[in-house]
Design an enzyme around this catalytic site. Structure first.
Site, PDB file in Angstrom:
ATOM      1  N   ASP A  44     -72.637 -16.897 -16.191  1.00 39.32           N
ATOM      2  CA  ASP A  44     -71.861 -15.769 -15.661  1.00 39.32           C
ATOM      3  C   ASP A  44     -70.457 -15.774 -16.273  1.00 39.32           C
ATOM      4  O   ASP A  44     -69.969 -16.814 -16.724  1.00 39.32           O
ATOM      5  CB  ASP A  44     -71.725 -15.879 -14.140  1.00 39.32           C
ATOM      6  CG  ASP A  44     -73.070 -15.777 -13.440  1.00 39.32           C
ATOM      7  OD1 ASP A  44     -74.012 -15.218 -14.036  1.00 39.32           O
ATOM      8  OD2 ASP A  44     -73.168 -16.265 -12.287  1.00 39.32           O
TER       9      ASP A  44
HETATM   10  N1  URA Z   1     -76.189 -19.967 -11.733  1.00 38.84           N
HETATM   11  C1  URA Z   1     -75.254 -19.053 -11.441  1.00 38.84           C
HETATM   12  O1  URA Z   1     -75.175 -18.579 -10.306  1.00 38.84           O
HETATM   13  N2  URA Z   1     -74.410 -18.674 -12.411  1.00 38.84           N
HETATM   14  C2  URA Z   1     -74.428 -19.187 -13.655  1.00 38.84           C
HETATM   15  O2  URA Z   1     -73.604 -18.822 -14.514  1.00 38.84           O
HETATM   16  C3  URA Z   1     -75.405 -20.151 -13.949  1.00 38.84           C
HETATM   17  C4  URA Z   1     -76.274 -20.524 -12.971  1.00 38.84           C
END
Ligand code: URA
Length: 235
Positions: free
Chosen positions: A102
């Site tokens: 993310d």
């Molecule tokens: N899980 C998440 O919620 N975000 C990420 O970036 C990676 C794994």
């Protein structure tokens, strides 16, 4: 293969950097200085040297990036800075990130041009392990670790696969998962009573984040690390 293409693939620099080296007479093929970037070379048999050092042909390239927050995991974006914008000097190859973090997640991201390995590492059938350091707010259920180990309902058709959670301090934990669902860690922590405030990936497929890499920095994987990653892709 063209000489400039070979050199870029061997990691000598971007296509325009290596053209400059060639034009300046810094490159020798089989002992003779050459000045034509388009010269055809045999990448397997020719001796190609830059500043007197032999270049080795590499079919694929493997890097680890310590992704900073605020950067999107994409190869191109019209509005946001991407992880590939951080890797300008490695460009000239068809690199892409293996999977996605993310925008606000930091930590280990593998960047490669090896499509087959990427596919295998991300395949839901292979259950390649990823480990995250998580900080959260709120009060987790007292049996949160057991629930995460059994699998939790995060609103998808199936509960999550068993995960390993190790409580590291009052508002942080380490979580290892073997799937890659959308916002998976954030939704898993929500399912056990918390809200993620900081998320960092520390390991992927047996490869650990090099903590000496500052956020935003990257380096090529060592041969040992590459071998280890490939072994996980075969499991
Ligand atoms: N899980 C998440 O919620 N975000 C990420 O970036 C990676 C794994």
């Amino acid at each position: 293969m063209r000489l400039d293409k070979f050199m870029a693939q061997a990691g000598a620099g971007t296509r325009s950097q290596v053209k400059e080296y060639i034009r300046k007479g810094n490159v020798a093929v089989n002992g003779s200085v050459v000045k034509r970037p388009e010269l055809a070379v045999n990448e397997l048999t020719d001796d190609i040297q830059l500043f007197g050092e032999k270049l080795c042909f590499k079919q694929y390239h493997y890097y680890m990036l310590n992704k900073p927050a605020g950067v999107v995991t994409a190869t191109k974006d019209n509005h946001e800075m991407t992880v590939m914008d951080l890797m300008r000097t490695a460009q000239g190859r068809d690199l892409f990130p293996v999977g996605r973090l993310d925008k606000d997640t930091v930590g280990l991201l593998i960047i490669t041009d090896d499509g087959e390995l990427s596919h295998r590492l991300l395949s839901p059938k292979r259950h390649v392990e990823k480990t995250y350091y998580v900080e959260y707010e709120g009060e987790l259920f007292p049996d949160a670790a057991e629930r995460l180990a059994r699998g939790v309902d995060i609103g998808d058709a199936a509960p999550t696969l068993p995960a390993r959670a190790c409580m590291t301090a009052s508002c942080s934990l380490e979580l290892s998962i073997t799937e890659g669902r959308y916002h998976q860690v954030k939704r898993m922590i929500q399912a056990v009573g918390g809200k993620v405030t900081y998320l960092k990936r520390t390991a992927f497929g047996g490869l650990c984040l090099d903590e000496s890499l500052p956020e935003g920095a990257w380096r090529e994987l060592s041969e040992e690390e590459t071998t280890q990653l490939k072994a996980h892709g075969r499991l």
